[in-house]
Design an enzyme around this catalytic site. Sequence first.
Site, PDB file in Angstrom:
ATOM      1  CE1 TYR A  88      -1.604   1.574   8.261  1.00  0.00           C
ATOM      2  CE2 TYR A  88      -2.698   0.052   6.772  1.00  0.00           C
ATOM      3  CZ  TYR A  88      -1.673   0.941   7.044  1.00  0.00           C
ATOM      4  OH  TYR A  88      -0.711   1.182   6.096  1.00  0.00           O
ATOM      5  CG  HIS A 119       3.828   4.618   5.687  1.00  0.00           C
ATOM      6  ND1 HIS A 119       3.081   4.156   6.737  1.00  0.00           N
ATOM      7  CD2 HIS A 119       3.189   4.179   4.574  1.00  0.00           C
ATOM      8  CE1 HIS A 119       2.035   3.491   6.288  1.00  0.00           C
ATOM      9  NE2 HIS A 119       2.080   3.481   4.973  1.00  0.00           N
ATOM     10  CB  THR A 132       1.220   0.694  10.461  1.00  0.00           C
ATOM     11  OG1 THR A 132       1.847  -0.435   9.837  1.00  0.00           O
ATOM     12  CG2 THR A 132       1.695   1.966   9.786  1.00  0.00           C
ATOM     13  NE  ARG A 142       0.760   7.589   0.695  1.00  0.00           N
ATOM     14  CZ  ARG A 142       0.325   6.519   1.357  1.00  0.00           C
ATOM     15  NH1 ARG A 142      -0.337   5.576   0.707  1.00  0.00           N
ATOM     16  NH2 ARG A 142       0.525   6.399   2.657  1.00  0.00           N
ATOM     17  CE  LYS A 184       6.231  -0.705   8.054  1.00  0.00           C
ATOM     18  NZ  LYS A 184       5.531   0.494   7.538  1.00  0.00           N
ATOM     19  CB  SER A 207      -0.890  -4.827   4.016  1.00  0.00           C
ATOM     20  OG  SER A 207      -1.638  -3.643   4.182  1.00  0.00           O
TER      21      SER A 207
END
Length: 386
Positions: free
Chosen positions: A137, A283, A163, A172, A259, A114
């Site tokens: 990203y 995600h 992504t 979240r 993605k 990542s």
Amino acid sequence: MFASRSIPDKVCTIQDLQFLARKRVPKMFYDYVDSGSWTEGTYRHNESDFSKVLFRQRVGRDVSQRTTSSIMARTPVAMPVALAPVGLTGMQYAGGEILAARAAEAFGVPFTLSTLSICSVEAVSEHTKQPFWFQLYVFKDRDFTQQLMARARVAGCNTLVVTLDLPVMGQRHRDVKNQLSAPPKISLSSLMQFLNRPAWCLNMMRCRHRTFGNIVGHAKGVSNLSSLASWTSEQLDATLTWKDIQWIRDQWDGFLILKGILDTEDLYQAIDIGAQAVVVSNHGGRQLDGAPSTISILPEIIKAANNQVEIYMDGGIRSGQDVLKAIALGARGVFIGRAFSYGLGAAGESGVTRALEIIHKEMDTTMALLGEREAADIGLHNLLLP
């Protein structure tokens, strides 16, 4: 530096590893993995909707010789499973990205690093021998975005996973309540969490990787925790369009995977810009709560793709049977995120290896009961469809 912890012999499912991770990882970092956005409905459905897909049992077939081997992104793999890009992996266990990459390499499956990893792309490359994949990203700072791609190339990455579904951060609730950060902010709550996880603390104290290694010291003006927090909050790009993705395609001469595809119109855009593969993904239920589960939307995307692009999927995969259900519906392979993260949090490198062993054994056994000898032969004929 990267010692593993013990795993009881009775651990035989991903859920067993999850139970161990919950006991061994501080709550804020365990919750980071084991949570979704808003009501967490999509997160739950990703997993539960697999139960709606039923197998067709066959008997009277010679299944004495079986293989789960396949091809993903032009790469031979031991099974059609890749480790998904998971942010803050190095906070599940000290040196987490390095350990997960080594376990994946030894097992013969791809590891995807990542952008928001704790261990940098250079650190992972230093501890591995085979090329791994890099997840990108697209930040507002396009120069830094371009720099990330160049660093990935130098590190030997030949597959880029971009992504698309993070123009803004999904809320979240557990992360907000836990005041999540890396390195963690010291408060009475976090201090109590760490005191209750002494082995985790000891490992982290011995490891030099404790913040976002791909960003700190590389992005302009980011040299410490406070400047990192400010930078990351400003860099998610709500103006991102397909023109920017075309720019990425023009910059990257390797294999390109996009993605975050859940809609056929977006699939067609991905094909038009020349992506070689897409990941059907929401995600992990961490962005748009109320989006469909990935296994439920997969057949629609497969049909629309019409073999013009490779289709992978992630979300909710907790067993080798889940992998086979996705393959039977038409996916070329799957990405696992939480499944390997639970193993990592439970026991480090050996935990990731155990997670892969569990999934592989379940795939192999289920193939035998389906009457199949090769994973490449799994298809709709192996399912009971309405």
